[in-house]
Design a protein around this motif. Structure first.
Motif, PDB file in Angstrom:
ATOM      1  N   LYS A 168      31.202 -40.296  11.381  1.00  0.00           N
ATOM      2  CA  LYS A 168      32.163 -39.353  11.384  1.00  0.00           C
ATOM      3  C   LYS A 168      32.040 -38.448  10.418  1.00  0.00           C
ATOM      4  CE  LYS A 168      35.140 -41.038  14.794  1.00  0.00           C
ATOM      5  NZ  LYS A 168      35.298 -39.896  16.071  1.00  0.00           N
ATOM      6  N   SER A 169      31.626 -38.787   9.122  1.00  0.00           N
ATOM      7  CA  SER A 169      31.334 -38.014   8.146  1.00  0.00           C
ATOM      8  C   SER A 169      30.397 -37.190   8.205  1.00  0.00           C
ATOM      9  CB  SER A 169      30.712 -39.172   6.899  1.00  0.00           C
ATOM     10  OG  SER A 169      31.935 -40.141   6.637  1.00  0.00           O
ATOM     11  N   LYS A 170      29.129 -37.511   8.951  1.00  0.00           N
ATOM     12  CA  LYS A 170      28.357 -36.485   9.264  1.00  0.00           C
ATOM     13  C   LYS A 170      28.727 -35.422  10.018  1.00  0.00           C
ATOM     14  CE  LYS A 170      24.304 -39.610   9.823  1.00  0.00           C
ATOM     15  NZ  LYS A 170      23.471 -40.149  10.769  1.00  0.00           N
ATOM     16  N   THR A 171      29.715 -35.577  10.932  1.00  0.00           N
ATOM     17  CA  THR A 171      30.543 -34.558  11.732  1.00  0.00           C
ATOM     18  C   THR A 171      31.459 -33.834  10.741  1.00  0.00           C
ATOM     19  OG1 THR A 171      30.396 -36.068  13.751  1.00  0.00           O
ATOM     20  CG2 THR A 171      32.082 -34.268  13.611  1.00  0.00           C
ATOM     21  N   LEU A 172      32.108 -34.487   9.811  1.00  0.00           N
ATOM     22  CA  LEU A 172      32.895 -33.643   8.912  1.00  0.00           C
ATOM     23  C   LEU A 172      31.919 -32.556   7.945  1.00  0.00           C
ATOM     24  CD1 LEU A 172      35.325 -36.434   7.719  1.00  0.00           C
ATOM     25  CD2 LEU A 172      35.715 -34.234   9.164  1.00  0.00           C
ATOM     26  N   ILE A 173      30.888 -33.170   7.546  1.00  0.00           N
ATOM     27  CA  ILE A 173      29.811 -32.314   7.075  1.00  0.00           C
ATOM     28  C   ILE A 173      29.219 -31.127   7.725  1.00  0.00           C
ATOM     29  CG2 ILE A 173      27.784 -32.277   5.695  1.00  0.00           C
ATOM     30  CD1 ILE A 173      28.367 -35.123   4.798  1.00  0.00           C
ATOM     31  N   GLU A 174      28.964 -31.471   8.880  1.00  0.00           N
ATOM     32  CA  GLU A 174      28.545 -30.417   9.855  1.00  0.00           C
ATOM     33  C   GLU A 174      29.778 -29.431  10.209  1.00  0.00           C
ATOM     34  OE1 GLU A 174      26.870 -32.818  12.993  1.00  0.00           O
ATOM     35  OE2 GLU A 174      25.122 -33.135  11.884  1.00  0.00           O
ATOM     36  N   PHE A 175      30.882 -29.928  10.185  1.00  0.00           N
ATOM     37  CA  PHE A 175      32.046 -28.898  10.304  1.00  0.00           C
ATOM     38  C   PHE A 175      32.263 -28.098   9.261  1.00  0.00           C
ATOM     39  CE2 PHE A 175      36.367 -27.646   9.990  1.00  0.00           C
ATOM     40  CZ  PHE A 175      37.030 -27.078  11.143  1.00  0.00           C
ATOM     41  N   LEU A 176      31.963 -28.446   7.870  1.00  0.00           N
ATOM     42  CA  LEU A 176      32.292 -27.666   6.778  1.00  0.00           C
ATOM     43  C   LEU A 176      30.988 -26.784   6.625  1.00  0.00           C
ATOM     44  CD1 LEU A 176      33.719 -28.188   4.011  1.00  0.00           C
ATOM     45  CD2 LEU A 176      32.000 -29.181   3.190  1.00  0.00           C
ATOM     46  N   HIS A 177      29.966 -26.838   7.030  1.00  0.00           N
ATOM     47  CA  HIS A 177      28.853 -25.928   7.108  1.00  0.00           C
ATOM     48  C   HIS A 177      28.671 -25.192   8.553  1.00  0.00           C
ATOM     49  CE1 HIS A 177      28.263 -28.476   3.819  1.00  0.00           C
ATOM     50  NE2 HIS A 177      27.400 -27.777   3.447  1.00  0.00           N
TER      51      HIS A 177
END
Length: 180
Positions: A168-177
């Protein structure tokens, strides 16, 4: 040739100043110091989720100083018998309960430092992230410990499981970028 290596302050406090027990991975001390040093001797609000034997609250008080306002949450009622020679606001609560967070956060100030050392299941870590992150002051730090449980099936984890804290954290990071 022997060198006199000075033990970092936080680790020294951990090993030499606590009257109550606490458990911390030794590799956490450098991480804590890197992210928390800017708050030492400042007027801050700290929240620790999961205090077990209570020693970590002593550690944070000794590290951050007397101007640190300490708040704590635990699910185990035994923590209510802990006594300190400094002020601590301890509340019983279940970190995986969004209703608990809504009520708790409505009564508490925004936090500068939040340390999640609670239950370490995926539901607990993710519920805490979703509810507490918006309640951080600008420049605040949310430290979620023991995220290795994202790889443990008994804790709701598993390699490449899309419902883990790590994924889920990876998804948030990808959303951020996303624009990249």
């Amino acid at each position: 040739k022997r060198f006199n290596i000075m033990v970092p302050r936080l680790e020294n406090l951990f090993f030499n100043s606590l009257t109550k027990k606490t458990l911390k991975w030794s590799n956490y001390f450098d991480i804590y110091h890197k992210h928390f040093d800017k708050f030492v001797n400042k007027k801050i609000n700290l929240l620790e989720i999961g205090i077990a034997y209570g020693g970590s609250l002593e550690l944070w008080h000794n590290y951050f100083g007397n101007d640190c306002s300490i708040h704590a949450i635990d699910i185990n009622s035994d923590v209510m018998t802990l006594n300190y020679d400094f002020d601590v606001d301890i509340v019983l609560g279940d970190q995986k309960d969004p209703a608990f967070w809504m009520e708790y956060l409505s009564r508490h100030p925004k936090f500068d430092v939040v340390i999640d050392d609670g239950g370490h299941t995926m539901e607990e870590q993710l519920t805490t992230l979703i509810n507490v992150f918006p309640h951080l002051n600008e420049g605040g730090v949310l430290m979620i410990e023991d995220t290795h449980t994202s790889y443990w099936r008994d804790w709701g984890g598993g390699l490449n499981n899309p419902n883990t804290f790590i994924e889920k954290s990876k998804t948030l990071i990808e959303f951020l970028h996303r624009q990249h």
